[in-house]
Motif scaffolding. Structure first.
Motif, PDB file in Angstrom:
ATOM      1  N   GLN A   1      72.539  62.702  84.191  1.00 38.83           N
ATOM      2  CA  GLN A   1      73.747  63.449  84.545  1.00 38.83           C
ATOM      3  C   GLN A   1      73.938  64.655  83.619  1.00 38.83           C
ATOM      4  O   GLN A   1      74.961  64.795  82.952  1.00 38.83           O
ATOM      5  CB  GLN A   1      74.978  62.541  84.508  1.00 38.83           C
ATOM      6  CG  GLN A   1      74.939  61.396  85.514  1.00 38.83           C
ATOM      7  CD  GLN A   1      76.310  60.774  85.773  1.00 38.83           C
ATOM      8  OE1 GLN A   1      77.326  61.471  85.795  1.00 38.83           O
ATOM      9  NE2 GLN A   1      76.335  59.467  85.978  1.00 38.83           N
ATOM     10  N   GLU A   2      72.948  65.540  83.639  1.00 41.71           N
ATOM     11  CA  GLU A   2      72.983  66.703  82.754  1.00 41.71           C
ATOM     12  C   GLU A   2      72.424  67.931  83.470  1.00 41.71           C
ATOM     13  O   GLU A   2      71.821  67.832  84.527  1.00 41.71           O
ATOM     14  CB  GLU A   2      72.170  66.429  81.486  1.00 41.71           C
ATOM     15  CG  GLU A   2      70.695  66.139  81.765  1.00 41.71           C
ATOM     16  CD  GLU A   2      69.916  65.745  80.537  1.00 41.71           C
ATOM     17  OE1 GLU A   2      70.514  65.705  79.446  1.00 41.71           O
ATOM     18  OE2 GLU A   2      68.708  65.476  80.658  1.00 41.71           O
TER      19      GLU A   2
ATOM     20  N   ILE B   1      79.340  64.157  89.452  1.00 43.92           N
ATOM     21  CA  ILE B   1      79.208  63.705  88.070  1.00 43.92           C
ATOM     22  C   ILE B   1      80.306  62.682  87.792  1.00 43.92           C
ATOM     23  O   ILE B   1      81.490  62.954  88.007  1.00 43.92           O
ATOM     24  CB  ILE B   1      79.314  64.880  87.080  1.00 43.92           C
ATOM     25  CG1 ILE B   1      78.141  65.848  87.275  1.00 43.92           C
ATOM     26  CG2 ILE B   1      79.350  64.385  85.638  1.00 43.92           C
ATOM     27  CD1 ILE B   1      76.789  65.255  86.984  1.00 43.92           C
TER      28      ILE B   1
ATOM     29  N   SER C   1      81.766  60.698  81.593  1.00 45.85           N
ATOM     30  CA  SER C   1      82.621  61.543  80.754  1.00 45.85           C
ATOM     31  C   SER C   1      82.105  61.612  79.326  1.00 45.85           C
ATOM     32  O   SER C   1      82.796  62.125  78.436  1.00 45.85           O
ATOM     33  CB  SER C   1      84.057  61.002  80.765  1.00 45.85           C
ATOM     34  OG  SER C   1      84.081  59.657  80.311  1.00 45.85           O
TER      35      SER C   1
ATOM     36  N   ARG D   1      81.459  65.746  79.165  1.00 44.07           N
ATOM     37  CA  ARG D   1      81.381  65.948  80.606  1.00 44.07           C
ATOM     38  C   ARG D   1      82.745  65.734  81.242  1.00 44.07           C
ATOM     39  O   ARG D   1      83.538  64.904  80.797  1.00 44.07           O
ATOM     40  CB  ARG D   1      80.370  64.989  81.238  1.00 44.07           C
ATOM     41  CG  ARG D   1      78.937  65.149  80.753  1.00 44.07           C
ATOM     42  CD  ARG D   1      78.043  64.188  81.521  1.00 44.07           C
ATOM     43  NE  ARG D   1      76.667  64.217  81.039  1.00 44.07           N
ATOM     44  CZ  ARG D   1      76.195  63.444  80.073  1.00 44.07           C
ATOM     45  NH1 ARG D   1      76.999  62.568  79.470  1.00 44.07           N
ATOM     46  NH2 ARG D   1      74.929  63.528  79.711  1.00 44.07           N
TER      47      ARG D   1
ATOM     48  N   TYR E   1      79.660  69.388  91.262  1.00 45.56           N
ATOM     49  CA  TYR E   1      79.049  70.578  90.685  1.00 45.56           C
ATOM     50  C   TYR E   1      77.771  70.949  91.441  1.00 45.56           C
ATOM     51  O   TYR E   1      77.179  70.120  92.150  1.00 45.56           O
ATOM     52  CB  TYR E   1      78.705  70.340  89.210  1.00 45.56           C
ATOM     53  CG  TYR E   1      79.905  69.991  88.352  1.00 45.56           C
ATOM     54  CD1 TYR E   1      80.622  70.991  87.705  1.00 45.56           C
ATOM     55  CD2 TYR E   1      80.317  68.671  88.194  1.00 45.56           C
ATOM     56  CE1 TYR E   1      81.730  70.688  86.917  1.00 45.56           C
ATOM     57  CE2 TYR E   1      81.417  68.350  87.405  1.00 45.56           C
ATOM     58  CZ  TYR E   1      82.110  69.362  86.783  1.00 45.56           C
ATOM     59  OH  TYR E   1      83.201  69.055  86.008  1.00 45.56           O
TER      60      TYR E   1
ATOM     61  N   ASP F   1      76.583  74.358  81.003  1.00 51.04           N
ATOM     62  CA  ASP F   1      76.449  73.689  79.716  1.00 51.04           C
ATOM     63  C   ASP F   1      76.431  74.737  78.604  1.00 51.04           C
ATOM     64  O   ASP F   1      76.113  75.904  78.818  1.00 51.04           O
ATOM     65  CB  ASP F   1      75.174  72.834  79.678  1.00 51.04           C
ATOM     66  CG  ASP F   1      73.935  73.624  80.071  1.00 51.04           C
ATOM     67  OD1 ASP F   1      73.950  74.242  81.153  1.00 51.04           O
ATOM     68  OD2 ASP F   1      72.979  73.652  79.285  1.00 51.04           O
TER      69      ASP F   1
END
Length: 345
Positions: free
Chosen positions: A148-149, A163, A166, A170, A175, A228
């Motif tokens: 999840q990145e 996503i 958390s 996050r 997204y 990010d």
């Protein structure tokens, strides 16, 4: 309520007893196998030995993993060395974080060492494995899905990535799945290189350079979508600048290489079954051309006097040989007289 979206896995690791099975690691391993498999097929088709690609990959893969991790840690050092962070996390590759720029650079160094030990030209090897590397990247990007990145801006398109975690700052939501965009782009790059290599017979590292240039184009617009944290220079993310510089270098290499060394290498691996045939064919072509040139020069060479002496002598000699064994007569005497006249001229 979202009717369609890409779900994220609830966790990126499964345990087989005490042994952790991580999705990120599996994606990288599968990608390496794909790259070696396709690279081997292309290498054999170019006249190399089966298994050579795997032998050199033993050098390239470890170097690539180290290079990828170093690039990530150096460019995102604050994740590991700032206040409140544990520097030991820099060694936890399974948690994600491999920079493709470092992986390719140091991986190429490892491949060069392996190729040098086998007496193989590095550019030819790079051309063979280029599409496989792109497919390996396509597979490796799914490791980001497990973790999840590396997702993009918030969106509500039907293919949005959901996503749910958390952790690490996050924010759960929907997204752009930039991991998917890059995976699909890499598949397209692999197909482009395979097509261009067949169409234009690319050699001396130009197929690899095409892969690099095409990947950089996609990485630039995908990088622009990501949210990010990243270092910025003049308003652009660091990876955007890297992609731009590497793209220009790759294009320059293609242009210069095509002018200085057109075509492909005649032999990619000394001693391989197809190497002798390729070299012989190349030699035969050169030899036949040389013989043809010599024959043309001999035919065009002027004789003494009026330029027909040598040819007249040959014709007269042929007629004299044809008449050998027949009773002497006017024809034979005439032939002898013509031959004698040709020699005197």
């Amino acid at each position: 309520m979202e009717l369609a979206y890409i779900p994220s896995p609830s966790r990126g690791v499964l345990y087989l007893g005490p042994i952790p099975l991580r999705g990120y690691a599996f994606c990288i391993i599968i990608g390496v196998f794909i790259a070696v498999w396709l690279g081997n097929k292309r290498w054999v088709a170019r006249g190399g030995r089966s298994g050579t690609v795997a032998d050199i990959a033993v050098w390239a893969v470890p170097f690539g993993l180290v290079g990828g991790r170093l690039y990530h840690v150096i460019t995102d050092y604050e994740l590991y060395f700032s206040e409140g962070r544990d520097w030991v996390d820099a060694f936890k590759v399974w948690e994600g974080g491999l920079g493709i720029w470092g992986a390719i650079a140091l991986g190429a160094l490892g491949a060069w060492i392996g190729a040098r030990r086998r007496g193989i030209p590095m550019p030819a090897y790079a051309d063979a494995v280029a599409p496989g590397i792109a497919l390996a990247q396509a597979m490796g990007r799914w490791g980001n899905w497990f973790n999840q990145e590396l997702y993009g801006r918030e969106t509500h398109v039907p293919w949005a990535l959901h996503i749910t975690s958390s952790e690490g700052g996050r924010v759960p939501g929907y997204y752009h799945p930039t991991f998917l965009y890059e995976s699909l782009w890499c598949i397209g790059v692999a197909l482009l290189v395979i097509w261009a290599d067949r169409r234009f017979k690319m050699g001396h590292g130009r197929a690899f350079a095409l892969y690099v240039a095409a990947y950089c184009v996609g990485r630039a617009w995908i990088e622009y979508m990501r949210v990010d944290d990243a270092h910025h220079i003049l308003g652009l993310r660091l990876n955007d600048w890297t992609a731009l510089i590497v793209f220009l270098l790759a294009v320059a290499y293609i242009v210069v290489s095509a002018r200085k060394r057109p075509g492909r290498e005649a032999v990619v691996e000394p001693g391989a079954p197809g190497a002798g045939t390729a070299a012989t064919e190349a030699g035969d072509e050169d030899g036949n051309a040389a013989v043809g040139r010599a024959a043309d020069e001999a035919g065009d060479e002027p004789g003494d006097g009026d330029g027909t002496g040598a040819k007249a002598e040959d014709r007269a000699g042929d007629r004299a040989e044809d008449s050998a064994g027949e009773p002497a007569g006017p024809d034979e005497a005439a032939a002898k007289d013509e031959a004698e006249s040709a020699r005197k001229s």
